[in-house]
Design a protein around this motif. Sequence first.
Motif, PDB file in Angstrom:
ATOM      1  N   GLN A   1       0.622  -1.271   0.013  1.00 13.68           N
ATOM      2  CA  GLN A   1       0.155   0.100   0.008  1.00 13.68           C
ATOM      3  C   GLN A   1       1.031   1.138   0.041  1.00 13.68           C
ATOM      4  O   GLN A   1       0.498   2.301  -0.632  1.00 13.68           O
ATOM      5  CB  GLN A   1      -0.968  -0.020   1.202  1.00 13.68           C
ATOM      6  N   LEU A   2       1.889   1.270   0.849  1.00 18.37           N
ATOM      7  CA  LEU A   2       2.748   2.539   0.817  1.00 18.37           C
ATOM      8  C   LEU A   2       3.506   2.646  -0.404  1.00 18.37           C
ATOM      9  O   LEU A   2       3.456   3.806  -1.117  1.00 18.37           O
ATOM     10  CB  LEU A   2       3.850   2.207   1.757  1.00 18.37           C
ATOM     11  N   LEU A   3       4.180   1.668  -1.179  1.00 16.67           N
ATOM     12  CA  LEU A   3       4.732   1.870  -2.437  1.00 16.67           C
ATOM     13  C   LEU A   3       3.680   2.122  -3.328  1.00 16.67           C
ATOM     14  O   LEU A   3       4.276   3.055  -4.466  1.00 16.67           O
ATOM     15  CB  LEU A   3       5.413   0.484  -2.890  1.00 16.67           C
ATOM     16  N   LEU A   4       2.561   1.784  -3.408  1.00 18.64           N
ATOM     17  CA  LEU A   4       1.666   2.344  -4.584  1.00 18.64           C
ATOM     18  C   LEU A   4       1.135   3.633  -4.298  1.00 18.64           C
ATOM     19  O   LEU A   4       0.860   4.431  -5.228  1.00 18.64           O
ATOM     20  CB  LEU A   4       0.213   1.420  -4.605  1.00 18.64           C
ATOM     21  N   SER A   5       0.864   4.124  -2.980  1.00 18.55           N
ATOM     22  CA  SER A   5       0.536   5.149  -2.854  1.00 18.55           C
ATOM     23  C   SER A   5       1.558   6.298  -3.086  1.00 18.55           C
ATOM     24  O   SER A   5       1.556   7.393  -3.744  1.00 18.55           O
ATOM     25  CB  SER A   5       0.108   5.395  -1.289  1.00 18.55           C
ATOM     26  N   ALA A   6       2.934   6.047  -2.719  1.00 19.57           N
ATOM     27  CA  ALA A   6       3.790   6.998  -3.020  1.00 19.57           C
ATOM     28  C   ALA A   6       4.142   7.127  -4.494  1.00 19.57           C
ATOM     29  O   ALA A   6       4.582   8.113  -5.207  1.00 19.57           O
ATOM     30  CB  ALA A   6       5.305   6.274  -2.138  1.00 19.57           C
ATOM     31  N   CYS A   7       4.037   6.091  -5.343  1.00 14.86           N
ATOM     32  CA  CYS A   7       4.095   5.877  -6.674  1.00 14.86           C
ATOM     33  C   CYS A   7       3.184   6.866  -7.321  1.00 14.86           C
ATOM     34  O   CYS A   7       3.378   7.825  -8.071  1.00 14.86           O
ATOM     35  CB  CYS A   7       4.131   4.532  -7.205  1.00 14.86           C
ATOM     36  N   GLN A   8       1.929   6.669  -6.766  1.00  9.86           N
ATOM     37  CA  GLN A   8       0.661   7.581  -7.248  1.00  9.86           C
ATOM     38  C   GLN A   8       0.887   9.264  -7.166  1.00  9.86           C
ATOM     39  O   GLN A   8       0.359   9.944  -7.810  1.00  9.86           O
ATOM     40  CB  GLN A   8      -0.534   7.151  -6.750  1.00  9.86           C
ATOM     41  N   HIS A   9       1.743   9.369  -6.063  1.00 10.12           N
ATOM     42  CA  HIS A   9       1.804  10.864  -5.802  1.00 10.12           C
ATOM     43  C   HIS A   9       3.328  11.183  -6.411  1.00 10.12           C
ATOM     44  O   HIS A   9       3.791  12.512  -6.231  1.00 10.12           O
ATOM     45  CB  HIS A   9       2.240  11.026  -4.223  1.00 10.12           C
TER      46      HIS A   9
ATOM     47  N   VAL B   1      -5.053  11.943 -15.299  1.00 11.27           N
ATOM     48  CA  VAL B   1      -4.045  10.866 -14.776  1.00 11.27           C
ATOM     49  C   VAL B   1      -3.541  11.484 -13.326  1.00 11.27           C
ATOM     50  O   VAL B   1      -3.314  10.929 -12.394  1.00 11.27           O
ATOM     51  CB  VAL B   1      -2.931  10.674 -15.780  1.00 11.27           C
ATOM     52  N   LEU B   2      -2.976  12.894 -13.461  1.00 11.62           N
ATOM     53  CA  LEU B   2      -2.447  13.535 -12.348  1.00 11.62           C
ATOM     54  C   LEU B   2      -3.373  13.972 -11.444  1.00 11.62           C
ATOM     55  O   LEU B   2      -3.133  14.066 -10.270  1.00 11.62           O
ATOM     56  CB  LEU B   2      -1.355  14.800 -12.987  1.00 11.62           C
ATOM     57  N   THR B   3      -4.607  14.236 -11.774  1.00 14.03           N
ATOM     58  CA  THR B   3      -5.607  15.086 -11.105  1.00 14.03           C
ATOM     59  C   THR B   3      -5.070  16.390 -10.382  1.00 14.03           C
ATOM     60  O   THR B   3      -5.603  16.796  -9.641  1.00 14.03           O
ATOM     61  CB  THR B   3      -6.097  13.909  -9.704  1.00 14.03           C
ATOM     62  N   THR B   4      -4.225  16.914 -10.939  1.00 14.12           N
ATOM     63  CA  THR B   4      -3.518  18.130 -10.688  1.00 14.12           C
ATOM     64  C   THR B   4      -2.951  18.959 -12.074  1.00 14.12           C
ATOM     65  O   THR B   4      -3.077  18.324 -13.086  1.00 14.12           O
ATOM     66  CB  THR B   4      -2.401  18.170  -9.876  1.00 14.12           C
ATOM     67  N   ASN B   5      -2.780  20.150 -12.109  1.00 15.72           N
ATOM     68  CA  ASN B   5      -2.148  20.802 -13.220  1.00 15.72           C
ATOM     69  C   ASN B   5      -0.899  20.281 -13.173  1.00 15.72           C
ATOM     70  O   ASN B   5      -0.172  20.122 -12.498  1.00 15.72           O
ATOM     71  CB  ASN B   5      -2.506  22.453 -12.989  1.00 15.72           C
ATOM     72  N   GLY B   6      -0.613  20.205 -14.627  1.00 14.24           N
ATOM     73  CA  GLY B   6       0.861  19.945 -14.980  1.00 14.24           C
ATOM     74  C   GLY B   6       1.073  19.116 -16.297  1.00 14.24           C
ATOM     75  O   GLY B   6      -0.264  19.113 -17.040  1.00 14.24           O
ATOM     76  N   LYS B   7       1.867  18.728 -16.528  1.00 10.29           N
ATOM     77  CA  LYS B   7       2.185  17.832 -17.989  1.00 10.29           C
ATOM     78  C   LYS B   7       2.298  16.553 -17.525  1.00 10.29           C
ATOM     79  O   LYS B   7       3.316  16.261 -16.756  1.00 10.29           O
ATOM     80  CB  LYS B   7       3.214  18.593 -18.883  1.00 10.29           C
TER      81      LYS B   7
ATOM     82  N   VAL C   1       3.172  -0.044 -12.146  1.00 10.80           N
ATOM     83  CA  VAL C   1       2.039  -0.640 -11.572  1.00 10.80           C
ATOM     84  C   VAL C   1       0.836  -0.568 -12.300  1.00 10.80           C
ATOM     85  O   VAL C   1       0.035   0.274 -12.897  1.00 10.80           O
ATOM     86  CB  VAL C   1       1.368   0.569 -10.223  1.00 10.80           C
ATOM     87  N   ARG C   2       0.404  -2.102 -12.638  1.00 11.55           N
ATOM     88  CA  ARG C   2      -0.906  -2.322 -13.591  1.00 11.55           C
ATOM     89  C   ARG C   2      -2.076  -1.551 -13.397  1.00 11.55           C
ATOM     90  O   ARG C   2      -2.625  -0.941 -14.179  1.00 11.55           O
ATOM     91  CB  ARG C   2      -0.873  -3.765 -13.716  1.00 11.55           C
ATOM     92  N   SER C   3      -2.341  -1.530 -12.013  1.00  9.83           N
ATOM     93  CA  SER C   3      -3.836  -1.240 -11.670  1.00  9.83           C
ATOM     94  C   SER C   3      -3.907   0.320 -11.854  1.00  9.83           C
ATOM     95  O   SER C   3      -4.852   0.948 -12.238  1.00  9.83           O
ATOM     96  CB  SER C   3      -3.750  -1.386 -10.253  1.00  9.83           C
ATOM     97  N   LEU C   4      -2.809   1.060 -11.464  1.00  7.81           N
ATOM     98  CA  LEU C   4      -2.686   2.410 -12.040  1.00  7.81           C
ATOM     99  C   LEU C   4      -2.460   2.958 -13.447  1.00  7.81           C
ATOM    100  O   LEU C   4      -3.323   3.840 -13.683  1.00  7.81           O
ATOM    101  CB  LEU C   4      -1.263   3.315 -11.177  1.00  7.81           C
ATOM    102  N   VAL C   5      -2.084   2.153 -14.111  1.00 11.54           N
ATOM    103  CA  VAL C   5      -2.099   2.341 -15.576  1.00 11.54           C
ATOM    104  C   VAL C   5      -3.305   1.994 -16.120  1.00 11.54           C
ATOM    105  O   VAL C   5      -4.081   3.049 -16.824  1.00 11.54           O
ATOM    106  CB  VAL C   5      -0.969   1.532 -16.267  1.00 11.54           C
TER     107      VAL C   5
END
Length: 342
Positions: free
Chosen positions: A48-56, A230-236, A189-193
């Motif tokens: 859970q920690l690795l997936l969350s950190a990756c998502q951030h 994808v990012l749910t925030t502004n950016g590229k 991370v398959r689920s995130l993609v």
Amino acid sequence: MPTSIQSFLSRIPELRDADQRAFLYSDLDQQRIDNPEGYQEALKFWTQLLLSACQHGLLSAAPRTPQPRLNTTLASSDEDDEDEDDVLDRTQSDDSEHTEAASVLCFERAGLAARLAFRGDTPTGVDGIVDEMERSGIVVEACDYLAGSTVRRWAGRFVRHVPVVGRQMAVLAWRAQTSQITLDSSLVVRSLVEAAASRVADAHYARAACALTDNLLSMDVFREQYAQPVLTTNGKLSLEDARLVLRCLEDQRQATSTIIDAADTQVLIKFAARRAQRVQPVTEADRGAFHVVSTRDTIARQVTALESRVLELDLKARNAVVRKLRTQALGYLRLKRHVESD
């Protein structure tokens, strides 16, 4: 949203507790034998920690720092008249060449334990956790995930035209030219993609597509237009994440891509006409329409940039006149005329 891995780790209660951190940062391979239940809890925690950190975006390789670039202008001013605004006008940061967005869909395995060090402790069992995640299919090596895609063919074409002796240097040159961190050393991370690809498809088909070119995009436009889902925030969107999402959409037959220039440097992305349909191969009509629209958009962006620059220089010249900096004002006006003549 945490802005650094240390900030992220400091928000986790289990890691703030010294006893729990000692267990989680211990040799988990030994815990698997001595304490199977505790090992399963640690496995769940670290996954859970690795997936969350990756998502951030906290586990990708560090983005490069923008480097100042000297902008040579025609504005000439005496050393005594030069002020901070004039100095800033001639020094710009070329972010597009020197920075790259962090990935939120994959993470670098190399040096992972060092990056997760917290309050003097380094997790000794995290590599085993990643191995377990790989065996269970939660993560997969990027080179395997992208196998057979246009992204891999794009890299392959570059290398195939180079003599065998120079291929290693050629790969390094190609990676530098595309300003990317190689995906071959990353874990996807398959689920995130898959979730990101679904949101991109939702966003694309929510738009009213009326013209042939509405379903044709360049890689740059794709990265800008679909960063928000994808990012749910502004950016590229990072180049790595864009390629992973595109690969997933290709597998789902929602999109396809092809290389459209002789130098093998530009990718044309084509979406299916409708969500329920399969995407059709890129045709010569698609290439022609895309080329016309791309040329039009490029010219429009250049005109807008020049108009903004003219207005900026005019304002600076007026401010210099008000401050009685005659030499500086003349320099701005000369530069303005030069921009207008272009």
